[in-house]
Design an enzyme around this catalytic site. Structure first.
Site, mmCIF file in Angstrom:
data_model
loop_
_atom_site.group_PDB
_atom_site.id
_atom_site.type_symbol
_atom_site.label_atom_id
_atom_site.label_comp_id
_atom_site.label_asym_id
_atom_site.label_seq_id
_atom_site.Cartn_x
_atom_site.Cartn_y
_atom_site.Cartn_z
ATOM 1 N N SER A 1 -19.784 22.461 19.083
ATOM 2 C CA SER A 1 -20.607 22.531 20.278
ATOM 3 C C SER A 1 -22.089 22.604 19.896
ATOM 4 O O SER A 1 -22.579 21.738 19.163
ATOM 5 C CB SER A 1 -20.172 23.753 21.092
ATOM 6 O OG SER A 1 -20.782 23.744 22.341
ATOM 7 N N ASP B 1 -13.538 16.304 27.990
ATOM 8 C CA ASP B 1 -14.417 17.447 27.649
ATOM 9 C C ASP B 1 -15.557 17.448 28.651
ATOM 10 O O ASP B 1 -16.398 16.552 28.660
ATOM 11 C CB ASP B 1 -14.950 17.269 26.208
ATOM 12 C CG ASP B 1 -15.816 18.438 25.788
ATOM 13 O OD1 ASP B 1 -16.189 19.264 26.654
ATOM 14 O OD2 ASP B 1 -16.143 18.520 24.585
ATOM 15 N N HIS C 1 -12.905 21.477 25.349
ATOM 16 C CA HIS C 1 -14.101 21.541 24.511
ATOM 17 C C HIS C 1 -13.820 22.221 23.179
ATOM 18 O O HIS C 1 -14.674 22.240 22.313
ATOM 19 C CB HIS C 1 -15.193 22.294 25.273
ATOM 20 C CG HIS C 1 -16.532 22.234 24.609
ATOM 21 N ND1 HIS C 1 -17.170 21.028 24.309
ATOM 22 C CD2 HIS C 1 -17.367 23.207 24.187
ATOM 23 C CE1 HIS C 1 -18.327 21.289 23.738
ATOM 24 N NE2 HIS C 1 -18.475 22.602 23.642
#
Lengths: 244, 114, 834
Positions: free
Chosen positions: A76, A198, A226
């Protein structure tokens, strides 16, 4: 191998992935300042007002441990942190693995980031509601067990503990940053792991990153959401191994 | 102030300026102004008599030079009357003043300019 | 339970509901929502309660939507970053607050608990989720949160303000105050971009002095009369809050543009004012603080109170800093003035003093400064720094100041910072002081009081220097005229003299020499020294010199002369304690009679012998009460070729040398130059014994029985004096039978050389001295013209070029020596034949 967790969690999120590399790599996990068991006193508004501050932390770890040929795995927001660090000191890095990277979460002219500015503002508001639940002071109240504060303790000390004040600032930095102009500066080969469905880093963003990172490899995963490192650790490990 | 060194007279229509004594840096500018004020306005010729000058320096030469220049431009005839020897003759010769400007005889010079 | 012996009946049977609870009904109509999803969130089962709350049809959800899809966008992030990871790791998640978006778009506040079910192999199989309607609870939480926010931000503001107030109290200068203030909006309100402008009353503008931009404030000076928002707010003195760009657009389009540029949605302009909070009348605006917020927001009443308070706190700090600045500047100025006065006093002469003045002013006070003095025909100018202002305008202003005597400090013209002040002394304008202040510094008008003080002191100092110059010139002229008087010329003897003033020549001394014929066959030579310095000493010296000439007689002799001088001193008190060496020489018999009144002994060099000091004929100084007053004299024979040296104590006394050592050095040096030509001998002795750095005047006289001669004159830098010089020179040349043509030539050459020295060397120094020395030998006449002025090679104008040309034409040899001034040496061969 340096594993950097993303926003919202701590190094615990690598628990299903890390063991797979312990044979082949020296695996280092860490908590960003404000997350997990990090020293909260180290937080500095100025330093962490942009992702560069977090990138500096990564480089400090590399220097202190004198790491070379680092395979950096960033989830991320930490994917972008890794990109920034590797731009600054490319010689230290061998390869980057970027899980669900996004250089910019907010839509712009000719760019789809997935969110409008208002969405992010609303998210920041809702953080308050939920951190209410996680903060040391408020946990017992919400739990309805003020006479048993240890329940709150337990909760806050469990996985993915975060200091709520820092987390909010980290959220702001994470979701309001725009590092699109930096992408082309990266000279270290990178793998992009793109999950299906996602919402945080949609496929178009993965494509964008792939287009703008010279020499990058994009792998579309079957995993959804995610956090493939949690929801599909085997597939994640396999993809990383294949690349490295 | 300047009468010690310069006096003015007429010889017929001709204006006669008589210089006397030592002409140098100290008095030349003032003498020059006085001569300019008093002469060259009638259109008649001008005679400058230097025979009584006992010393003449480059400031005096400067004064005569500009006087001659002014009168030449206005078409007024001018002659300098200078003794055959003496300080004034020496200085003017050193400065190569034109021979036709200089005369040794007052009357002949007066005739030339009238 | 039954172990208690059956005393207590089992009541569970009684409490059982009287109908069979249908588990299906319980699931569907439970007081909470139930969802069962696959691990990826796809809804597989949902109960009626949830459908009723949210308005969805079962068919819309099951197999079609994931739980995440029902959440608001912000909560989707939360779901992905917190909920899903936690569920994976812990297997359950409790009490997560989510807003569920209902079928009609309404949002339902919920609290969610989820449990992850795994298959026997441990792989995630399904997620069971209960959803509680938390509308009321969330309302309560929101209030709680709002209260906490208010408390936190209020506490933060108070802390920030306390910090700012502490910083303000510690800030001694306006700039530091501004730097403390500029941080305040960020600390107290989380504002973004913030800048401070301060009012500069001298220049009637607002200067940008501080900014939160990393590059510091952009140079941005705004005239106070401008229409720009900052200037407008400074004039109005009110707090301006523009909650939106549109609001700013209405009043200040420029501000709206700036807000767009800096990404700022709300802007605040706060005047920093003196006076107490709430007071606006009589409060002075000292600056403006501007700050903005990236997000659009209004300011609450309590925030506005804090903002206003900040404006007053900052204003008071600025006011204090201003007073402090004033006091410090005043102190600096006072120190500067005192230092300037001291520095000027160190230099007695006029032009050096004027130069030191402008050099002190630049760059401490101004960027350029010039002193003009109305002294001498052309006036004097000392200038420093640059560039100077427009010369024409400057000339106009100088003329105005000279005529009116009032300073000109401000001007709206092209050189607003060029100030001209009169330099006055005793109500008379001596000259002007012109300054150009450096841009960005305080203006001349703002510094008016200081500049007046400076000009007053400078005027006084320069007037004193002018008086000093005047007195010095008079004294020097007097001294020179007395010294250079008509020394006798006679084929039977020659006199060589030298006088040199002290190097740091403060004031002329009272040293003198003289030589005169008492009778055609009797020569008197004297060297003496009057007590004291300056014009009084010069005058006394003149009186004493005249008295000696008057009282000397063929019959009296030195001892009697001294007795008469003792009586003279009773009447002329200033001559008391004067010393002198006096010698009378009978030119027929070559017999000398001498006497020394408290003076150093003469030094006699006889041919073929070492020099010896004449130690006889000694008695006390004139009018001495302690010294021997019985006057004695002594005789000595002067063989042909003798040289007699008289001198004053400056020649042999040196601070670091004992006097007997001085006598020894003099005798040795004198002996070494026994065969040197007389011209230049005395100057050479002075040069080798005391050099240039001598602290005292030196006076020497050497008498020789020979025929070399020399004429020395020193004249002031005044063209009128050239005629007087010519008169002396003409007589001197004639007395040496120099031919007429050579005489004319030398007179012309000497006049031109002196005129050059005056017009060029001393063009800035009407008090300059030109020294002329003429020597004659059997074959040549030599004239030296020396000035100590400041020539500039470029200043050889045409007219003076003619003068030089004349010199070269009439003299055979011309040399120029430019060292500390200029010496022209001109030589012409005598034409005896004519």
């Amino acid at each position: 191998m340096l594993l950097a967790h993303g926003y919202g969690c701590d190094q615990n999120m690598w628990r299903f992935v890390a063991p797979a590399f312990e044979e082949s790599h020296r695996v280092i996990r860490f908590d960003h300042v404000g997350a997990g068991k990090s020293d909260l006193r180290a937080y500095d508004d100025e330093r962490y007002s942009s992702l560069e501050g977090y990138a500096s932390d990564v480089l400090e770890i590399i220097h202190d441990l004198d790491l070379r040929d680092v395979d950096f795995v960033g989830h991320s927001v930490s994917a972008m942190v890794g990109v920034l660090a590797a731009i600054r000191e490319p010689d230290r890095f061998r390869k980057l693995v970027l899980i669900g990277p996004s250089p910019c979460y907010i839509d712009d002219v000719d760019y789809v980031g997935g969110f409008g500015r208002d969405d992010i503002e609303q998210m920041l508001v809702s953080l308050d509601s939920n951190y209410l639940g996680w903060s040391t002071a408020m946990a017992p109240v919400i739990m309805g067990n003020p006479e048993r504060p240890e329940l709150g303790e337990e909760l806050t000390n469990s996985f993915c503990a975060t200091d709520p004040v820092i987390a909010k600032k980290f959220a702001r930095v994470t979701f309001l940053s725009d590092n699109r102009p930096d992408l082309h500066k990266l000279r270290v080969p990178a793998l992009i792991l793109q999950c299906a469905d996602d919402v945080i880093a949609p496929a178009v963003v993965g494509d964008y990153v792939h287009d703008h990172l010279e020499g990058s490899t994009l792998v579309a995963m079957n995993a959804t959401g995610h956090c493939p490192n949690l929801s599909a650790p085997d597939e994640t490990v396999a993809a990383i191994k294949a690349y490295l | 102030m300047t009468e010690e060194w310069v006096t003015f007279a007429r010889l017929g229509r001709t204006e006669l300026v008589r210089l006397a004594g030592e002409i140098d840096l100290a008095n030349a500018p003032e003498i020059g102004r006085e001569i300019q004020r008093r002469t060259g306005h009638s259109g008649a010729g001008v005679l400058i008599d230097l025979t009584a000058v006992s010393f003449l320096d480059s400031a005096g030469v400067r004064l005569l030079d500009s006087l001659v220049g002014d009168l030449d431009r206005s078409g007024t005839p001018i002659r300098l009357v200078v003794g055959e020897t003496g300080a004034a003759r020496m200085t003017l010769q050193l400065c190569a003043f034109r021979d036709d400007l200089m005369s040794t005889d007052l009357d002949r010079a007066a005739n030339e300019v009238s | 339970m039954t172990e208690s012996g059956g005393d207590v009946p089992d009541v569970t049977q009684d409490l059982r509901v009287p109908w069979d609870e249908d588990p299906g009904d319980l699931y569907e109509h439970a007081p909470c929502g139930y969802l069962t999803t696959l691990p990826d969130g796809t809804i597989v089962r949902v109960n009626e309660t949830f459908l009723a709350w949210t308005g969805y049809d079962r068919a819309d959800l099951v197999g079609r939507r994931r739980f995440r899809d029902l959440l608001s966008p912000g909560d989707k992030i939360w779901y992905e970053t917190h909920y899903a990871p936690l569920l994976s790791m812990q297997g359950d998640v409790h009490e997560v607050a989510f807003d569920v978006v209902c079928a009609d778009g309404r949002r339902l506040s919920t609290l969610v608990n989820s449990v992850l079910g795994r298959d026997p192999g441990g792989s995630p199989r399904a997620v069971r989720t209960t959803i509680f309607d938390a509308t009321e609870r969330r309302g309560y939480e929101k209030e709680l949160l709002a209260a906490r926010h208010a408390a936190e931000s209020s506490e933060q503001r108070v802390r920030a303000l306390q910090q700012v107030v502490a910083d303000l109290a510690a800030a001694p200068t306006a700039t530091e105050v501004a730097e403390a203030v500029v941080r305040a909006p960020g600390l107290a309100f989380g504002a973004g971009h913030s800048s401070v402008w301060l009012v500069d009353p001298d220049r009637a503008q607002l200067n940008a002095v501080a900014s939160t931009d990393p590059g510091g404030p952009a140079p941005d000076d705004i005239p106070t009369s401008a229409t720009r928002p900052v200037a407008e707010v400074a004039r109005r003195g009110d707090l301006h809050v523009f909650a939106t760009r549109a609001e700013a657009e209405v009043e200040f389009p420029e501000l709206a543009a700036a807000m767009r540029r800096t990404g700022c949605r709300t802007a605040v302009l706060l005047p920093l004012t003196t006076g107490f909070a709430g007071e606006t009348i009589g409060a002075e605006v000292l600056g403006v603080l501007s700050f903005g917020f990236a997000e659009q927001r209004g300011l609450t009443d309590s925030e506005l109170r804090v903002v206003r308070l900040l404006g007053h706190q900052a204003g008071q700090a600025l006011d204090r800093a201003r007073l402090y600045d004033d006091a410090r500047r005043r102190e600096e100025r006072a120190i500067f003035l005192a230092g300037t006065t001291r520095a000027l006093e160190e230099i007695p002469r006029l032009m050096p003093r004027a130069h030191r003045l402008v050099e002190r002013i630049v760059p401490d006070v101004a960027e350029w400064a010039a002193v003009r003095l109305q002294v001498g025909p052309a006036g004097l100018l000392a200038e420093a720094g640059g560039p100077g202002p427009d010369p024409e305008r400057l000339a106009e202003r100088v003329a105005t100041v000279v005529a009116g005597g009032a300073p000109q400090l401000t001007d709206d013209g092209p050189d607003p910072d060029c100030a001209v002040l009169p330099l006055t002394a005793g109500g008379k304008v001596l000259g002007t002081l012109a300054l150009r202040m450096a841009p960005g510094r305080r203006t001349a008008a703002a510094e008016a009081q200081f500049l007046h003080d400076l000009a007053d002191r400078a005027g006084l100092a320069l007037e004193n220097a002018r008086l000093y110059e005047q007195e010095r010139a008079i004294a020097r002229t007097l001294q020179r005229s007395l010294l250079a008087g008509d020394l006798p010329t006679d084929p039977r003897f020659a006199v060589e003299t030298h006088y040199q003033a002290a190097a740091h020549d403060l004031e002329v001394g009272g040293d003198w020499y003289d030589a005169f014929l008492i009778t055609p066959d009797k020569l008197a030579v004297v060297v003496g020294d009057v007590v004291g310095r300056g014009i009084d000493a010069a005058t006394t010296m003149g009186q004493l010199r005249s008295a000696i000439r008057a009282l000397a007689s063929a019959e009296a002799g030195p001892a009697r002369l001294l007795e008469r001088l003792d009586r003279f001193v009773d009447r002329v008190e200033s001559a008391r304690m004067a010393t002198l060496a006096y010698c009378e020489i009978d030119l027929k018999s070559s017999e000398m009679t001498y006497a020394c009144a408290g003076h150093l002994p003469p030094l006699l060099a006889e041919p073929g012998d070492s020099p010896r000091y004449l130690l006889d004929g000694r008695s006390g100084a004139l009018g001495s009460r302690a010294g021997r007053t019985a006057r004695v004299e002594h005789r000595a024979q002067l063989p042909a070729g003798s040289r007699l040296l008289l001198y004053t104590d400056g020649l042999i006394e040196r601070r670091n040398r004992r006097i007997d050592k001085g006598f020894e050095v003099l005798a040795r040096t004198y002996a070494g130059r026994r065969d040197a030509p007389l011209p230049g001998l005395t100057a050479g002795l002075a040069e080798s014994l005391v050099g240039k750095e001598h602290a005292d005047d030196v006076c020497l006289l050497c008498l020789a029985l020979g025929t070399e001669e020399r004429m020395e004159r020193s004249i002031g830098a005044d063209p009128v004096q050239i005629a007087l010089l010519r008169k002396d020179l003409r007589g001197w040349l004639t007395s040496h039978q120099v031919d007429g043509e050579s005489t004319q030539a030398v007179l012309l050459a000497c006049s031109e050389a002196v005129a050059n020295a005056i017009e060029h060397g001393y063009r800035d120094d009407p008090f300059g001295i030109v020294d002329v020395t003429a020597t004659v030998t059997a074959d040549t006449v030599e004239v030296k013209v020396t000035d100590r002025g400041n020539w500039k090679a470029s200043e050889q104008d045409v007219a003076r070029g003619r003068g030089l040309q004349l010199i070269r034409q009439v003299m055979d040899q011309v040399t120029f020596d430019r060292a500390e001034g200029t010496t022209v040496t001109m030589r012409r061969t005598r034409r005896r034949a004519r």
